[in-house]
Design a protein around this motif. Sequence first.
Motif, PDB file in Angstrom:
ATOM      1  N   UNK A  65      87.748  -4.025 -45.542  1.00 41.51           N
ATOM      2  CA  UNK A  65      88.026  -2.655 -46.477  1.00 41.51           C
ATOM      3  C   UNK A  65      87.751  -1.257 -46.550  1.00 41.51           C
ATOM      4  N   UNK A  66      86.984  -1.982 -47.299  1.00 41.82           N
ATOM      5  CA  UNK A  66      85.266  -1.021 -47.402  1.00 41.82           C
ATOM      6  C   UNK A  66      84.410  -0.727 -47.278  1.00 41.82           C
ATOM      7  N   UNK A  67      84.492  -1.408 -45.277  1.00 43.61           N
ATOM      8  CA  UNK A  67      83.046  -0.854 -44.574  1.00 43.61           C
ATOM      9  C   UNK A  67      82.086  -2.052 -45.327  1.00 43.61           C
ATOM     10  N   UNK A  68      81.869  -2.827 -45.992  1.00 45.39           N
ATOM     11  CA  UNK A  68      80.772  -3.670 -46.799  1.00 45.39           C
ATOM     12  C   UNK A  68      81.075  -5.104 -46.332  1.00 45.39           C
ATOM     13  N   UNK A  69      79.560  -5.436 -46.329  1.00 46.73           N
ATOM     14  CA  UNK A  69      79.167  -7.011 -46.570  1.00 46.73           C
ATOM     15  C   UNK A  69      79.128  -7.372 -47.905  1.00 46.73           C
ATOM     16  N   UNK A  70      79.868  -9.218 -47.812  1.00 48.41           N
ATOM     17  CA  UNK A  70      79.980  -9.012 -48.770  1.00 48.41           C
ATOM     18  C   UNK A  70      78.992  -9.800 -49.376  1.00 48.41           C
ATOM     19  N   UNK A  71      79.044  -9.812 -50.336  1.00 46.29           N
ATOM     20  CA  UNK A  71      77.924 -10.700 -51.012  1.00 46.29           C
ATOM     21  C   UNK A  71      77.690 -12.282 -50.742  1.00 46.29           C
ATOM     22  N   UNK A  72      78.478 -12.926 -50.587  1.00 44.45           N
ATOM     23  CA  UNK A  72      78.356 -14.261 -49.985  1.00 44.45           C
ATOM     24  C   UNK A  72      77.592 -14.224 -48.794  1.00 44.45           C
ATOM     25  N   UNK A  73      78.140 -13.153 -47.495  1.00 44.38           N
ATOM     26  CA  UNK A  73      77.678 -13.209 -46.182  1.00 44.38           C
ATOM     27  C   UNK A  73      76.755 -12.470 -45.932  1.00 44.38           C
ATOM     28  N   UNK A  74      76.140 -12.071 -47.153  1.00 45.26           N
ATOM     29  CA  UNK A  74      74.834 -10.589 -47.291  1.00 45.26           C
ATOM     30  C   UNK A  74      73.681 -12.079 -47.377  1.00 45.26           C
ATOM     31  N   UNK A  75      73.885 -12.806 -48.121  1.00 44.20           N
ATOM     32  CA  UNK A  75      73.087 -14.216 -48.757  1.00 44.20           C
ATOM     33  C   UNK A  75      72.423 -15.219 -47.320  1.00 44.20           C
ATOM     34  N   UNK A  76      73.854 -15.918 -47.062  1.00 46.22           N
ATOM     35  CA  UNK A  76      73.720 -16.242 -45.943  1.00 46.22           C
ATOM     36  C   UNK A  76      73.290 -15.578 -44.550  1.00 46.22           C
ATOM     37  N   UNK A  77      73.267 -14.728 -44.993  1.00 45.08           N
ATOM     38  CA  UNK A  77      72.349 -13.578 -43.800  1.00 45.08           C
ATOM     39  C   UNK A  77      70.798 -13.670 -43.892  1.00 45.08           C
ATOM     40  N   UNK A  78      70.874 -13.444 -45.185  1.00 40.33           N
ATOM     41  CA  UNK A  78      69.345 -13.079 -45.434  1.00 40.33           C
ATOM     42  C   UNK A  78      68.401 -14.667 -45.345  1.00 40.33           C
ATOM     43  N   UNK A  79      69.582 -15.157 -45.712  1.00 43.18           N
ATOM     44  CA  UNK A  79      68.806 -17.119 -45.611  1.00 43.18           C
ATOM     45  C   UNK A  79      68.332 -17.258 -44.567  1.00 43.18           C
ATOM     46  N   UNK A  80      69.259 -17.227 -43.369  1.00 44.41           N
ATOM     47  CA  UNK A  80      68.500 -17.089 -41.744  1.00 44.41           C
ATOM     48  C   UNK A  80      67.821 -16.128 -41.274  1.00 44.41           C
ATOM     49  N   UNK A  81      67.720 -14.820 -41.860  1.00 48.41           N
ATOM     50  CA  UNK A  81      66.357 -13.542 -41.245  1.00 48.41           C
ATOM     51  C   UNK A  81      65.175 -14.119 -41.461  1.00 48.41           C
ATOM     52  N   UNK A  82      65.398 -14.742 -42.911  1.00 52.11           N
ATOM     53  CA  UNK A  82      63.704 -15.010 -43.710  1.00 52.11           C
ATOM     54  C   UNK A  82      63.507 -16.947 -43.415  1.00 52.11           C
ATOM     55  N   UNK A  83      64.502 -17.192 -42.480  1.00 57.27           N
ATOM     56  CA  UNK A  83      64.175 -19.268 -42.514  1.00 57.27           C
ATOM     57  C   UNK A  83      62.976 -18.783 -42.475  1.00 57.27           C
ATOM     58  N   UNK A  84      62.096 -20.635 -41.678  1.00 63.40           N
ATOM     59  CA  UNK A  84      60.826 -21.276 -41.510  1.00 63.40           C
ATOM     60  C   UNK A  84      61.336 -20.992 -39.579  1.00 63.40           C
ATOM     61  N   UNK A  85      61.443 -20.384 -39.131  1.00 58.44           N
ATOM     62  CA  UNK A  85      62.064 -20.231 -36.924  1.00 58.44           C
ATOM     63  C   UNK A  85      60.846 -21.388 -36.614  1.00 58.44           C
ATOM     64  N   UNK A  86      60.106 -22.142 -36.981  1.00 60.01           N
ATOM     65  CA  UNK A  86      59.298 -22.864 -35.930  1.00 60.01           C
ATOM     66  C   UNK A  86      59.859 -24.637 -36.592  1.00 60.01           C
ATOM     67  N   UNK A  87      61.269 -24.701 -36.903  1.00 57.17           N
ATOM     68  CA  UNK A  87      61.361 -25.496 -37.490  1.00 57.17           C
ATOM     69  C   UNK A  87      62.921 -25.593 -36.987  1.00 57.17           C
ATOM     70  N   UNK A  88      63.617 -24.418 -36.521  1.00 56.43           N
ATOM     71  CA  UNK A  88      64.926 -24.250 -35.366  1.00 56.43           C
ATOM     72  C   UNK A  88      65.694 -25.309 -34.175  1.00 56.43           C
ATOM     73  N   UNK A  89      64.386 -25.967 -33.220  1.00 60.25           N
ATOM     74  CA  UNK A  89      64.508 -26.945 -32.654  1.00 60.25           C
ATOM     75  C   UNK A  89      65.600 -26.132 -31.682  1.00 60.25           C
TER      76      UNK A  89
END
Length: 341
Positions: free
Chosen positions: A179-203
């Motif tokens: 409604x406010x056009x912003x991403x919630x804190x939990x979604x932002x946290x989850x995306x941050x975890x994925x955005x800075x993960x170790x991609x060599x382990x993605x398989x």
Amino acid sequence: MPYRRRQQLHRVARRATQPGRPNPIGRHLSTAPLPSPSPAAARPVPPRAPRADAVGEPERDGATSSRQGLDWARRTELIAVVLGVLLSPLIAAAGIWYSNNQVRDQLKISSQELNVTQEGQITDRYTKAVESLDKKAMDVRLGGIYALQRIMEDSPRDHPTIANVLATYIRTHTDKASKDGEVSADVHAALTVLAYRDTTRDKFFYLDLRHTHLSGIELQPRFRDVKPKETIGVLSREPIGAKLTNANLTKADLTDAHLPYAELSGANLIDADLIGAKLIGADLIGAKLIGADLIGADLTHARGLQVREVISAVIDSTTKLPSALAKDPAVTARIAEVESN
């Protein structure tokens, strides 16, 4: 025969037997005296004295048997000593080998037990973290997300599964614009975890954020110290953006998203909404931009951006492109086409 005659014959016989006298019996008989034995031959041979034993006493049959038994005992003792000297290293080596095997087996068992214990602990942690994602309290959900991040770091085997759980969490919580056009804190946290993960382990994991509404998302780059080869003793700061390589962002809403230096190589951005997005220095090698709305987007210093991809997107004069692409005739024609409609 008269007595006197007999006496005469006896005297003749005695004379015949005396040495040096002629044989009156007859000349055909040898009258040579028999050779007398030599003094050495005539000397009597003394009886052989019995052998003396070790203490100088004459050796008897019992002593001989005792000596033979003693010699056999000494031989047996010598053989035992030699065998002991020869076999002791082999016995010691066999003992060491057996001990090493025992220790190795024990360590293997201990390692297996430790792995089982660790796996059980990770399973418990994973279960509790996933359960917390369904809680209403924001802080509980954030705790669950960061707990999953810690498990990703501790258990490479569970990395792809947890990454998929977090991506699913983002999609299910951003399928509609807030409604406010912003991403919630939990979604932002989850995306941050994925955005800075170790991609060599993605398989087998590929980031799927299609149809998500992530307008205004901000993933600032992180920096690391780099020492150039041609420079001695001087460190430079290299930005590391969000790792969105090969991500599926089809029809994703990334309006006004801040993704500087993001790694978007091979990403699917077909029909994505990138109006006003900040993609400065982003890696767009192989990215698909067909139908993507780049009006007002900042692609300054973007790497790997091709003319065919730019003209397949929606661009206008407010789109900031690398200088080489901005002057390309095909790009300028595409801008004129979009602005004329």
